[in-house]
Design an enzyme around this catalytic site. Structure first.
Site, mmCIF file in Angstrom:
data_model
loop_
_atom_site.group_PDB
_atom_site.id
_atom_site.type_symbol
_atom_site.label_atom_id
_atom_site.label_comp_id
_atom_site.label_asym_id
_atom_site.label_seq_id
_atom_site.Cartn_x
_atom_site.Cartn_y
_atom_site.Cartn_z
ATOM 1 N N GLU A 69 0.826 -1.215 0.000
ATOM 2 C CA GLU A 69 0.000 0.000 0.000
ATOM 3 C C GLU A 69 0.855 1.259 0.000
ATOM 4 O OE1 GLU A 69 -3.614 2.193 2.396
ATOM 5 O OE2 GLU A 69 -2.790 0.335 3.199
ATOM 6 N N ASP A 89 -0.784 -5.134 3.108
ATOM 7 C CA ASP A 89 -1.340 -3.954 3.777
ATOM 8 C C ASP A 89 -0.720 -3.899 5.166
ATOM 9 O OD1 ASP A 89 -2.781 -1.865 4.809
ATOM 10 O OD2 ASP A 89 -4.715 -2.568 4.060
ATOM 11 N N ILE A 91 -0.850 -1.684 7.691
ATOM 12 C CA ILE A 91 -1.809 -1.345 8.755
ATOM 13 C C ILE A 91 -3.162 -1.147 8.086
ATOM 14 C CG2 ILE A 91 -2.467 0.248 10.580
ATOM 15 C CD1 ILE A 91 0.430 0.962 10.992
ATOM 16 N N ASP A 92 -4.000 -2.146 8.136
ATOM 17 C CA ASP A 92 -5.361 -1.981 7.621
ATOM 18 C C ASP A 92 -6.217 -1.431 8.754
ATOM 19 O OD1 ASP A 92 -7.489 -2.259 5.688
ATOM 20 O OD2 ASP A 92 -8.269 -3.784 7.049
ATOM 21 N N THR A 94 -6.076 2.317 9.188
ATOM 22 C CA THR A 94 -5.191 3.395 9.645
ATOM 23 C C THR A 94 -5.948 4.437 10.465
ATOM 24 O OG1 THR A 94 -3.672 3.095 7.786
ATOM 25 C CG2 THR A 94 -3.601 5.215 8.914
ATOM 26 N N ASP A 219 -6.377 -4.878 0.410
ATOM 27 C CA ASP A 219 -7.484 -5.069 1.345
ATOM 28 C C ASP A 219 -8.192 -6.402 1.114
ATOM 29 O OD1 ASP A 219 -7.351 -2.422 2.547
ATOM 30 O OD2 ASP A 219 -8.165 -1.671 0.658
#
Length: 282
Positions: A69, A89, A91-92, A94, A219
């Site tokens: 990402e 990802d 930190i999904d 954020t 995601d």
């Protein structure tokens, strides 16, 4: 290249390590900036965690490709090739992370010849590990996952996300889609702020469906195979096969619920991941 099993073992190790970095970062001051819109947030932790994951995996698998990402800073197109590719990802959730709202995850998917081979998602606050490998089932902390198999949308709990675009037209479409499902009437619609963890709730049987326009390949990748291996269905919002670069998804515990949702949705337009200028392959 390493076997798929070796790759998955490495993914589990680095996801756990990255999750601990995220937990420590939650306690510290957060330096927040924005990307595509004022609601599309990024922090220093996002970048640091992604670099940790990619550098660690690259040491063991130097010939592999990476889609991350935060690699968007390089400005190259995001392209999924036949090469072994990690889709990350860091930190999904954020926005959740910024507010210390406890729905934050590290997500790592792995594809070969454009087909998903495994997914690893680590729920940082709960220290919960979701995993799935093609043909081997889906698990949460080692316990097998199974979707609810609910076929009646009037008994379904449905999850979604708003997306980064908040212009009046997009919001009207988003709210219109939600209203149609509430009038079905579904038991309820929930927004938790992490698409990967929302999808994991479908895999675990805690929710019966999920839909969204505007998410990205990172995601969807890990979560899609987790849901499939838990017995669920994952598809495009048109009802066709899932396209990781399409930025849209419907996932459900049954074909019946997925099909109903597909029929209700009005599309919300987002540029594909593989034709934009923001996302990078490294």
């Amino acid at each position: 290249m390493g076997s798929v099993e070796e790759c998955m073992d490495a993914a589990v190790r680095v996801a756990r390590a990255a999750g601990q970095v995220v937990l420590e970062a939650v306690k510290q001051e957060k330096h927040v900036s924005t990307k595509s819109t004022p609601t599309d947030l990024v922090t220093e932790a996002d970048r640091l965690v992604e670099e940790l994951i990619i550098s660690t995996l690259r040491e063991s698998f130097p010939s592999h490709r990476f889609i991350g990402e935060e690699s968007c800073a390089a400005g190259e197109p995001c392209v999924l090739t036949d090469s072994p590719t990690w889709i990350i990802d860091p930190i999904d959730g954020t926005c959740n992370f910024v507010h210390s709202f406890p729905m934050v995850a590290v997500s790592i998917g792995f594809a070969v010849k454009k087909e998903l081979e495994f997914g690893v998602i680590y729920h940082c606050f709960e220290e919960t590990l979701y995993t799935a490998r093609k043909g081997h089932g889906a698990f949460c902390n080692g316990l097998r996952l199974q979707v609810s198999k609910e076929k009646d949308v009037s008994k379904a709990l449905i999850l979604t996300e708003i997306g980064a675009k908040r212009d009046p037209e997009t919001l009207a479409l988003f709210l219109g889609n939600m209203e149609k499902l509430l009038r079905a009437p579904a038991h309820g619609v929930r927004i938790i702020g992490s698409s990967t963890l929302a999808l994991c709730q479908v895999a675990a049987g805690a929710a019966d469906a999920y839909y969204q326009f505007g998410l990205h390949c990172w995601d969807m990748a890990a979560a899609a195979i987790i849901i499939r291996e838990a017995g669920g269905v994952v598809m495009d919002t048109s009802g066709g096969p899932l396209d990781l670069m399409s930025r849209r998804i419907v996932a459900a515990a049954s074909q019946e619920v997925a099909g109903f949702i597909v029929q209700q949705l009005k599309p919300i337009g987002y540029e594909r991941d593989d034709c934009g200028e923001r996302h990078a392959v490294r």
